[in-house]
Design an enzyme around this catalytic site. Structure first.
Site, short mmCIF file in Angstrom:
data_model
loop_
_atom_site.label_atom_id
_atom_site.label_comp_id
_atom_site.label_asym_id
_atom_site.label_seq_id
_atom_site.Cartn_x
_atom_site.Cartn_y
_atom_site.Cartn_z
N ASP A 153 -27.33 -22.05 36.65
CA ASP A 153 -27.05 -20.75 36.03
C ASP A 153 -25.61 -20.27 36.20
O ASP A 153 -25.21 -19.26 35.63
CB ASP A 153 -28.03 -19.68 36.57
CG ASP A 153 -28.02 -19.58 38.10
OD1 ASP A 153 -29.09 -19.28 38.67
OD2 ASP A 153 -26.95 -19.79 38.72
N HIS A 202 -27.26 -30.40 39.63
CA HIS A 202 -28.12 -30.61 38.46
C HIS A 202 -27.47 -30.12 37.17
O HIS A 202 -28.15 -29.82 36.20
CB HIS A 202 -29.48 -29.91 38.66
CG HIS A 202 -30.30 -30.52 39.75
ND1 HIS A 202 -31.29 -29.83 40.41
CD2 HIS A 202 -30.27 -31.76 40.32
CE1 HIS A 202 -31.85 -30.62 41.32
NE2 HIS A 202 -31.24 -31.80 41.29
N SER A 221 -37.67 -24.95 47.37
CA SER A 221 -38.98 -25.43 47.83
C SER A 221 -38.85 -26.82 48.43
O SER A 221 -39.81 -27.36 48.97
CB SER A 221 -39.96 -25.48 46.65
OG SER A 221 -39.43 -26.32 45.64
C1 BV8 Z 1 -33.50 -38.88 40.18
C2 BV8 Z 1 -32.04 -28.97 36.12
C3 BV8 Z 1 -32.90 -41.15 40.23
C4 BV8 Z 1 -32.79 -28.81 34.82
C5 BV8 Z 1 -33.66 -29.88 37.73
C6 BV8 Z 1 -40.15 -40.50 38.41
C7 BV8 Z 1 -39.03 -40.94 37.71
C8 BV8 Z 1 -37.76 -40.60 38.10
C9 BV8 Z 1 -37.57 -39.78 39.20
C10 BV8 Z 1 -38.68 -39.33 39.85
C11 BV8 Z 1 -39.97 -39.70 39.50
N1 BV8 Z 1 -40.83 -39.08 40.38
C12 BV8 Z 1 -40.14 -38.35 41.26
C13 BV8 Z 1 -38.85 -38.51 40.96
C14 BV8 Z 1 -37.76 -37.91 41.59
C15 BV8 Z 1 -37.54 -36.57 40.88
C16 BV8 Z 1 -38.27 -35.55 41.74
O1 BV8 Z 1 -37.78 -35.21 42.79
N2 BV8 Z 1 -39.43 -35.07 41.27
C17 BV8 Z 1 -40.19 -34.10 42.05
C18 BV8 Z 1 -40.96 -33.22 41.09
C19 BV8 Z 1 -41.09 -34.85 43.00
N3 BV8 Z 1 -36.11 -36.35 40.86
C20 BV8 Z 1 -35.41 -36.68 39.79
O2 BV8 Z 1 -35.88 -37.09 38.75
C21 BV8 Z 1 -33.92 -36.52 39.98
N4 BV8 Z 1 -33.25 -37.72 39.59
O3 BV8 Z 1 -34.34 -39.05 41.02
O4 BV8 Z 1 -32.68 -39.88 39.72
C22 BV8 Z 1 -33.73 -41.86 39.21
C23 BV8 Z 1 -33.26 -41.91 37.91
C24 BV8 Z 1 -34.01 -42.61 36.98
C25 BV8 Z 1 -35.22 -43.21 37.33
C26 BV8 Z 1 -35.68 -43.11 38.66
C27 BV8 Z 1 -34.94 -42.41 39.59
C28 BV8 Z 1 -33.38 -35.41 39.10
C29 BV8 Z 1 -34.03 -34.10 39.49
C30 BV8 Z 1 -33.29 -32.97 38.78
C31 BV8 Z 1 -34.24 -32.25 37.84
N5 BV8 Z 1 -33.55 -31.07 37.27
N6 BV8 Z 1 -32.96 -28.82 37.26
C32 BV8 Z 1 -33.17 -27.38 34.59
O5 BV8 Z 1 -32.84 -26.49 35.39
O6 BV8 Z 1 -33.79 -27.14 33.54
S1 BV8 Z 1 -34.73 -29.64 39.03
C33 BV8 Z 1 -35.12 -28.02 39.08
O7 BV8 Z 1 -36.33 -27.91 39.76
C34 BV8 Z 1 -34.16 -27.23 39.89
O8 BV8 Z 1 -32.83 -27.61 39.67
C35 BV8 Z 1 -34.61 -27.46 41.27
O9 BV8 Z 1 -34.02 -28.59 41.83
C36 BV8 Z 1 -36.07 -27.74 41.08
C37 BV8 Z 1 -36.86 -26.54 41.50
O10 BV8 Z 1 -36.65 -26.47 42.83
P1 BV8 Z 1 -36.16 -25.12 43.51
O11 BV8 Z 1 -34.77 -24.83 43.14
O12 BV8 Z 1 -36.48 -25.30 44.94
O13 BV8 Z 1 -37.01 -24.00 42.87
P2 BV8 Z 1 -38.55 -23.76 43.11
O14 BV8 Z 1 -38.97 -22.84 42.04
O15 BV8 Z 1 -39.25 -25.07 43.29
O16 BV8 Z 1 -38.63 -23.02 44.54
C38 BV8 Z 1 -38.02 -21.76 44.69
C39 BV8 Z 1 -37.99 -21.48 46.17
O17 BV8 Z 1 -37.33 -20.23 46.36
C40 BV8 Z 1 -39.37 -21.34 46.77
O18 BV8 Z 1 -39.42 -22.06 48.00
C41 BV8 Z 1 -39.50 -19.84 47.04
O19 BV8 Z 1 -40.25 -19.58 48.21
C42 BV8 Z 1 -38.07 -19.45 47.26
N7 BV8 Z 1 -37.75 -18.06 46.94
C43 BV8 Z 1 -38.32 -17.24 46.04
N8 BV8 Z 1 -37.69 -16.05 46.05
C44 BV8 Z 1 -36.69 -16.13 46.97
C45 BV8 Z 1 -36.72 -17.42 47.54
N9 BV8 Z 1 -35.85 -17.81 48.48
C46 BV8 Z 1 -34.94 -16.91 48.90
N10 BV8 Z 1 -34.84 -15.67 48.39
C47 BV8 Z 1 -35.70 -15.24 47.44
N11 BV8 Z 1 -35.60 -14.00 46.95
#
Ligand code: BV8
Length: 250
Positions: free
Chosen positions: A109, A124, A192
């Site tokens: 953002d 990202h 998370s």
């Molecule tokens: C990769 C941009 C190597 C886009 C994002 C199968 C094939 C390929 C890869 C994988 C696969 N299976 C798994 C993987 C790995 C995968 C992965 O990790 N998957 C997860 C679901 C298990 N990763 C990838 O694919 C990465 N690349 O591995 O490349 C590769 C390449 C090819 C083939 C094989 C391997 C790329 C990952 C990047 C994805 N893009 N964002 C967009 O924004 O649209 S990810 C996106 O989701 C975010 O960027 C962020 O990273 C993620 C969400 O996570 P958070 O930011 O933590 O947000 P979330 O909502 O989950 O949590 C919020 C937290 O805040 C909570 O804990 C909450 O309690 C807290 N909170 C709430 N309010 C507050 C607070 N904290 C403080 N103050 C508050 N007020």
């Protein structure tokens, strides 16, 4: 009744004060208080029926470019209309006060930069950069198609973010890994800790001997392994953390 003051352990304040290099990883939680929904928040309204982890993939885009483009346009408009919150501002102040700080963000953002943070590592990508889907090159969007057409090849334009299944930009990966390996204090804020390789920075920092801190109102998969856990919203905790470290006589 005001929210209770955050208790910052003395050992944490001195670790931050003495740190030569601080590495910070932020996630969607840091932008939540600006009004940007996190990935775990139920998608609202128009997007309630969609799973962000399906939309944020090359397959999702290839299957329905107009739908995915529309989702990102909705997010861009939402982000344009919000402001950085005190959590972003506190991190920008920490950037100025610390000897050295590397801010790695999973967020796309641009709010850290708008709050004044300098060398932000966009792990990202960025919502406001457009790339050609076929060529990967950054392009200036010139038409209002949904999605617009690439000026050089005519194929669809996509947002310049890293989707699931896509590799992290090599320079961002290298800078983030180097920072996690060499920092004295590692702060994981508002994430998370489920998405890799971003979530793996914690283990790198911990194995390298850094003092580790998690700031989150909820428990995550990594909470049990942190040296310090400050349970609360980043918009409240971070300003109090800065006060305790840099303005202890307040
Ligand atoms: C990769 C941009 C190597 C886009 C994002 C199968 C094939 C390929 C890869 C994988 C696969 N299976 C798994 C993987 C790995 C995968 C992965 O990790 N998957 C997860 C679901 C298990 N990763 C990838 O694919 C990465 N690349 O591995 O490349 C590769 C390449 C090819 C083939 C094989 C391997 C790329 C990952 C990047 C994805 N893009 N964002 C967009 O924004 O649209 S990810 C996106 O989701 C975010 O960027 C962020 O990273 C993620 C969400 O996570 P958070 O930011 O933590 O947000 P979330 O909502 O989950 O949590 C919020 C937290 O805040 C909570 O804990 C909450 O309690 C807290 N909170 C709430 N309010 C507050 C607070 N904290 C403080 N103050 C508050 N007020």
């Amino acid at each position: 009744m005001g929210e209770k003051t955050v208790v910052i352990p003395g050992a944490l304040s001195s670790a931050l004060r003495d740190a030569r290099h601080i590495c910070v990883l932020t996630g969607a939680g840091v932008s939540a208080e600006s009004g940007v929904p996190t990935f775990r928040d139920a998608m609202e309204g128009l997007w309630a029926d969609y799973d962000p982890r399906k939309l944020a993939t090359p397959e999702g885009f290839a299957e329905d470019p107009a739908l995915v483009w529309g989702w990102y346009e909705w997010r861009r408009k939402l982000v344009r209309d919000v402001e950085p919150n005190p959590g972003h501002t506190a991190l920008a102040e920490l950037d100025a006060l610390a000897s050295r700080l590397t801010l790695v963000t999973q967020n796309v953002d641009g709010l850290h930069q708008r709050a004044g943070s300098k060398n932000v590592v966009e792990f990202h990508g960025n919502l406001f950069v457009d790339r050609c889907f076929a060529e990967g090159t950054v392009v200036e969007t010139v038409d209002d198609g949904e999605p617009p057409a690439c000026p050089s090849c005519g194929g669809p334009i996509r947002p310049g973010v890293v989707w699931f299944g896509e590799s992290i930009p090599p320079d961002a990966l290298q800078m983030a890994f180097a920072a996690a390996e060499t920092c004295d204090v590692y702060l994981s804020i508002g994430t998370s800790s489920e998405v890799f390789p971003a979530a793996g920075l914690f283990d790198i920092a911990r194995s390298a001997g850094a003092t580790t801190v998690e700031i989150n109102p909820n428990v995550t998969e990594q909470t049990a392994h942190f040296d310090f856990v400050l349970s609360g919203k980043s918009g409240r905790v971070l300003p109090e953390l800065l006060d305790s470290v840099f303005r202890p006589n307040l």
